[in-house]
Scaffold this motif. Structure first.
Motif, PDB file in Angstrom:
ATOM      1  N   ASN A 758      53.170 -16.466  22.240  1.00 42.74           N
ATOM      2  CA  ASN A 758      52.698 -15.638  21.135  1.00 42.74           C
ATOM      3  C   ASN A 758      53.365 -16.004  19.815  1.00 42.74           C
ATOM      4  N   SER A 759      54.514 -16.655  19.857  1.00 42.91           N
ATOM      5  CA  SER A 759      55.256 -17.004  18.636  1.00 42.91           C
ATOM      6  C   SER A 759      55.208 -18.491  18.342  1.00 42.91           C
ATOM      7  N   ARG A 760      54.221 -19.160  18.869  1.00 43.85           N
ATOM      8  CA  ARG A 760      54.170 -20.613  18.681  1.00 43.85           C
ATOM      9  C   ARG A 760      54.044 -20.993  17.203  1.00 43.85           C
ATOM     10  N   SER A 761      53.230 -20.251  16.438  1.00 44.19           N
ATOM     11  CA  SER A 761      53.061 -20.574  15.013  1.00 44.19           C
ATOM     12  C   SER A 761      54.360 -20.348  14.249  1.00 44.19           C
ATOM     13  N   LEU A 762      55.073 -19.260  14.591  1.00 38.75           N
ATOM     14  CA  LEU A 762      56.365 -19.022  13.948  1.00 38.75           C
ATOM     15  C   LEU A 762      57.355 -20.134  14.258  1.00 38.75           C
ATOM     16  N   LEU A 763      57.376 -20.563  15.524  1.00 38.15           N
ATOM     17  CA  LEU A 763      58.304 -21.623  15.907  1.00 38.15           C
ATOM     18  C   LEU A 763      57.974 -22.929  15.192  1.00 38.15           C
ATOM     19  N   MET A 857      56.046 -10.842   8.708  1.00 34.32           N
ATOM     20  CA  MET A 857      55.562  -9.527   8.275  1.00 34.32           C
ATOM     21  C   MET A 857      54.459  -9.001   9.192  1.00 34.32           C
ATOM     22  N   THR A 858      53.677  -9.882   9.742  1.00 31.76           N
ATOM     23  CA  THR A 858      52.551  -9.474  10.598  1.00 31.76           C
ATOM     24  C   THR A 858      52.907  -9.491  12.079  1.00 31.76           C
ATOM     25  N   SER A 859      54.183  -9.723  12.382  1.00 29.89           N
ATOM     26  CA  SER A 859      54.584  -9.775  13.787  1.00 29.89           C
ATOM     27  C   SER A 859      54.609  -8.365  14.381  1.00 29.89           C
ATOM     28  N   SER A 860      54.385  -8.289  15.686  1.00 29.83           N
ATOM     29  CA  SER A 860      54.435  -6.998  16.392  1.00 29.83           C
ATOM     30  C   SER A 860      55.860  -6.567  16.696  1.00 29.83           C
ATOM     31  N   ASP A 861      56.804  -7.493  16.601  1.00 32.30           N
ATOM     32  CA  ASP A 861      58.205  -7.174  16.861  1.00 32.30           C
ATOM     33  C   ASP A 861      58.833  -6.610  15.593  1.00 32.30           C
ATOM     34  N   GLU A 862      59.351  -5.387  15.697  1.00 35.25           N
ATOM     35  CA  GLU A 862      59.904  -4.729  14.518  1.00 35.25           C
ATOM     36  C   GLU A 862      61.124  -5.464  13.980  1.00 35.25           C
ATOM     37  N   SER A 863      61.931  -6.036  14.883  1.00 32.89           N
ATOM     38  CA  SER A 863      63.128  -6.750  14.423  1.00 32.89           C
ATOM     39  C   SER A 863      62.755  -7.978  13.612  1.00 32.89           C
ATOM     40  N   LEU A 864      61.654  -8.643  13.942  1.00 34.72           N
ATOM     41  CA  LEU A 864      61.210  -9.796  13.164  1.00 34.72           C
ATOM     42  C   LEU A 864      60.701  -9.358  11.793  1.00 34.72           C
ATOM     43  N   ARG A 865      60.059  -8.203  11.728  1.00 40.21           N
ATOM     44  CA  ARG A 865      59.605  -7.721  10.423  1.00 40.21           C
ATOM     45  C   ARG A 865      60.800  -7.400   9.521  1.00 40.21           C
ATOM     46  N   PHE A 866      61.827  -6.808  10.084  1.00 39.82           N
ATOM     47  CA  PHE A 866      63.015  -6.539   9.285  1.00 39.82           C
ATOM     48  C   PHE A 866      63.738  -7.834   8.903  1.00 39.82           C
ATOM     49  N   LEU A 867      63.631  -8.849   9.740  1.00 40.46           N
ATOM     50  CA  LEU A 867      64.222 -10.141   9.399  1.00 40.46           C
ATOM     51  C   LEU A 867      63.584 -10.706   8.139  1.00 40.46           C
ATOM     52  N   SER A 868      62.301 -10.484   7.954  1.00 38.68           N
ATOM     53  CA  SER A 868      61.628 -10.995   6.750  1.00 38.68           C
ATOM     54  C   SER A 868      62.209 -10.363   5.483  1.00 38.68           C
TER      55      SER A 868
END
Length: 899
Positions: A758-763, A857-868
């Motif tokens: 699911n995170s292939r584009s981010l990687l 910002m569009t990730s379903s993981d809240e921790s990744l959104r806060f990372l942005s």
């Protein structure tokens, strides 16, 4: 021929009767006929041939007489007798001793005064053998000789076809027939006085005090037996119907009532003249024969089917047992009817057998047979635990008698299952030839996959009275025992693991357990589960250092040992900068050992350090050593059950990701060092100030990005996940809990480190950012090489000029000065090219970062959104990218609306 007749069994038997009684052949006719019936009958004795019960009765008698020492001596002698195997009929010997020990002056509760009964020619055993009125030479003594004549005489009750079982279920006999049951009197013996037939004092059914002791009855007291079958051309009598009904009860066609294959029921011959009331009662009674045939057909078919398994055979045995009790009642009725024939009782008397009396007496047996027939239909096509579930489900009824019957059957059916279960949880042995138990074993699975693949649950075979949690615990207990024996090679002494509790030795024990599933049964399962699982975890931690290996994974493969990783990078930097094809594993292994000896890793257990190794990944064209280097950790034996190949593959992926991120941090550190060291040196070159400032800004952006990513990976991902894993491992009750917690740990790391699908584009974006950092390092190194080279030439020019002036000469000639200016001008012409190169690099880097932030910002993981938000804390990228201007709440609301 005369000689042969004199030696025939019949003649010899008649001579024996004459010798015993001292009378002539004519006077012993009744005794001879009764002897023939006794010898030819194959009805099972009413007294159960149970050696254990007889021995217990003897011990009880001794205890009643306050002879405790004799009881203990008898128990010891009986035990020794059982081990000798000399006597084949120990039950008979013990029963004889018990009978001899009784006081003859006390009235016996069992069958007494056989001589008087024999003298009166009354049958003492319940059977359906006809009364033969023939000469001795024409009587058949053997059952085989009599079998041919069953079509013209009364058939056997069917009891002979049943095996002898030691378990007695609730009897279906009406209470009116069992008034003497409380005295412990056998059923076959009670029939002689259970139904009074004649009030004559000379009758064979008189009480003990009025029965003659020996000798035939007075001829004057005999009543001539009337014809009971009715005239051939007249109306059928009720007595004849009673006799036919008794045949039908056993599934045998009578003279007037026969089985109709077309209608699948018993029907009265249409030619028979019969009143409506008798026809209706006969039809209602004939239903018992149909029910009997249904149950008997199932048991006969399944008893010979070996594939039906032990549970199925137990079910058939329980049905046989119920049929046995049913046959006992029929024996009583047959004997009663035969006594009426012998005594010549008329149907008008109050004690005679009538259809109405049969209808009342057979009510309870009919209800039981209906229950058995319905149970047989419900259990068709089932076996093993599924069959037990069917029986258990059928017992959920409000009728107490029906519930007691089903519970009794369930205790027999569940007995093999409970034996399977206890053998599995206490010995780890699975002897399930017919696949009846809910634990399945795959013999093709190798030892290294024993825990994961060898044993599994057959969900269809889990009995409904065993919960899924109990079934899971049962599976884990046996699996743990086999894991200890086969993988850990641990043959545990009996003192380490508590001994097995008493198993379900008898169906009575099984019934007691079934009655307390949430109490005693649950306690047995829980005790075995906790003891076995605790011992297994102790062995893994003590002998195989499971927790130490888990911590080693965190320190080395997840880069938790900071000093070791930093020193290893410093030592490997020259080697890994080379092309991947020029690397040799033994050289890298030597560097690894050097790094271990030079850091705190040297204090780790030797068992752990010897498993640490270097691994080179598959080489692709253009790869450097940084791209193919990886640490490896060898696992084998029991710990390979936790650290499977799949898990080690996950560790390898995470290590490569962390190693690359660590390399970016290491690279940016070198970049910052270069900038700090060269900043003062290049102050004399003001034309480079703009380029250097651009380099510093871009480097600061990269350092901030990498620091935030490292913080996220180290603290929010690794440390938090590791803390959860360690707490779960400390609280784990079995090995499955540790494996599950470890799998969750790896899945969480894989997901939150952007390594899942699911995170292939981010990687991909993150790897592009890493590539830009490497490219920026190359560009800056190139810039510094050119600048330092130019600075060196300028310093040499000035030094040479100063030296000539000190010698009293002109500093430089016009040609040298022109050449110097030309060189400086050429260098200055390269600065715009460097600036444009850095501008392009900055543009690419910022565009990739902006795209990465949009994906965060569009990730379903809240921790990744806060990372942005942490990556763009000053909204530097937000001002450049319109898609980043949406607030967190707006983004969340839009995402939810899209869902």
């Amino acid at each position: 021929m005369a000689t042969l007749d004199q030696k025939s069994p019949n003649v010899l038997l008649q001579s024996l009767c004459c010798r015993i009684t001292g009378k002539s052949e004519a006077e012993v006719a009744h005794q001879f006929q009764y002897a023939v019936r006794v010898i030819g009958s194959n009805y099972a004795p009413t007294i159960e041939r149970d050696e254990f019960l007889v021995s217990e009765k003897i011990k009880k008698e001794l205890l009643k007489q306050r002879r405790e020492a004799d009881a203990a001596l008898f128990s010891e002698l009986h035990r020794k007798l059982q081990t000798q195997g000399i006597l084949k009929h120990r039950w008979s010997v013990l029963y004889l001793l018990l009978s001899l020990s009784e006081d003859p002056r006390k009235p016996s509760s069992r069958v007494g005064n056989y001589g008087a009964l024999f003298a009166q020619a009354l049958p003492r055993d319940a059977h359906s053998t006809p009364f033969y009125c023939t000469r001795p030479q024409s009587l058949a003594l053997s059952y085989g000789e009599r079998a041919a004549g069953l079509s013209t005489s009364m058939g056997t009750s069917g009891i002979s076809s049943l095996g002898v079982y030691t378990l007695n279920g609730p009897t279906p006999t009406p209470q009116s027939l069992l008034s003497a049951a409380s005295t412990g009197q056998p059923l076959g013996s009670r029939l002689a006085w259970a139904l009074p037939i004649s009030s004559s004092p000379s009758s064979a059914l008189a009480p003990h005090a009025t029965r003659p002791l020996l000798g035939p009855p007075a001829p004057s007291t005999r009543v001539v037996r009337p014809r009971r079958d009715g005239d051939a051309g007249g109306e059928v009598t009720e007595a004849a119907l009673v006799r036919d009904i008794l045949y039908v009860f056993q599934g045998i066609d009578g003279k007037f009532i026969k089985m109709s294959a077309q209608d699948n029921c018993y029907k009265i011959d249409s030619k028979v003249v019969l009143c409506k009331s008798l026809r209706d009662m006969s039809s209602r009674l004939a239903e018992l024969g149909w029910l009997h045939n249904k149950v008997r057909k199932y048991t006969d078919a399944r008893s010979l089917d070996r594939a039906f398994g032990l549970v199925g055979q137990s079910f058939c045995a329980s049905l046989h047992q119920e049929l046995k009790e049913y046959y006992r009642l029929l024996s009583v009725l047959h004997s009663q009817l035969q006594v009426e024939d012998d005594q010549g009782v008329n149907l008008c008397t109050e004690s005679s057998l009538t259809l109405r009396r049969l209808l009342v007496w057979m009510y309870d047996p009919k209800v039981r047979l209906k229950t058995l027939a319905a149970l047989v239909d419900f259990c068709q096509g089932r076996k093993g635990g599924e069959l037990a579930s069917a029986v258990h489900a059928y017992g959920k009824t409000g009728d107490p008698q029906m519930r007691a019957l089903v519970q009794h059957i369930l205790s027999l059916v569940s007995h093999p299952i409970l034996n399977f279960l206890y053998r599995w949880i206490y010995d780890g042995e699975l002897e399930d030839t017919y696949h009846e138990f809910f634990v399945a074993s795959d013999p093709n699975v190798k030892t290294d996959r024993l825990w994961h693949d060898k044993y599994s649950l057959r969900k269809s075979m889990i009995p409904s009275f065993i919960t899924m949690d109990q079934a899971r615990k049962v599976l884990l207990i046996g699996k743990s025992i086999n894991f200890l024996h086969q993988v850990c090679h641990d043959r545990t002494p009996q003192s380490k693991i508590p001994p097995a509790s008493k198993s379900a030795d008898t169906p009575k024990d099984a019934a007691e357990l079934l009655s307390d599933l949430e109490g005693a049964f649950q306690e047995k399962i829980d005790a075995a589960y906790f003891d076995t699982s605790k011992y297994l975890l102790d062995v893994l931690n003590r002998n195989y250092l499971l927790l130490e290996h888990l911590q080693a994974m965190r320190r080395y493969l997840l880069l938790g040992q900071g000093d070791f990783i930093r020193h290893l990078m410093d030592l490997l930097k020259p080697e890994l900068a080379r092309p991947a094809t020029t690397l040799y594993q033994h050289n890298l292994t030597g560097i690894l050992e050097t790094a271990v000896r030079a850091t705190n890793a040297q204090f780790d257990n030797a068992e752990i350090l010897k498993r640490l190794d270097v691994r080179l990944l598959e080489v692709s064209p253009g790869d450097t050593g940084w791209d193919v280097f990886s640490l490896d950790y060898h696992v084998d034996g029991p710990i390979a059950t936790v650290f499977t190949r799949e898990c080690m593959g996950h560790y390898l992926r995470v290590f490569n990701f962390l190693w690359r991120a660590k390399r970016m941090e290491y690279t940016l550190t070198d970049i910052w060092k270069g900038q700090m060291c060269n900043a003062k040196l290049l102050k004399t070159m003001p034309e480079l100030s703009g380029v250097l400032h651009q380099c510093h800004i871009l480097a600061s952006e990269m350092v901030h990005f990498i620091h935030q990513m490292q913080y996220y990976i180290t603290f929010e991902v690794l440390e938090c996940s590791w803390d959860e894993l360690w707490n779960k491992v400390q609280q784990a009750q079995d090995l499955d809990h540790i494996i599950a917690a470890h799998d969750v740990f790896l899945d969480t790391i894989i997901s939150r480190c952007l390594l899942d699908n699911n995170s292939r584009s981010l990687l991909n974006q993150l790897r592009a950012i890493f590539d830009q950092i490497i490219e920026f390092q190359s560009a800056q190194d190139s810039l510094y090489r050119s600048a330092l080279e130019e600075l060196s030439l300028r310093l040499q020019y000035e030094e040479k000029k100063q030296q000539r002036e000190e010698e009293g000469q002109w500093g430089v000639t016009a040609e040298q000065e022109a050449e110097e200016k030309k060189r400086v001008q050429e260098f200055q012409e390269t600065i715009p090219k460097m600036r444009s190169q850095l501008r392009i690099l900055t543009h690419f880097y910022q565009s990739i970062v902006q795209q990465f932030l949009v994906l965060l910002m569009t990730s379903s993981d809240e921790s990744l959104r806060f990372l942005s938000f942490r990556l763009d804390f000053n909204e530097h990228y937000r001002a450049r990218e319109p898609r980043l201007r949406a607030s967190l709440g707006a983004t969340r609301g839009r995402r939810l609306s899209n869902i």
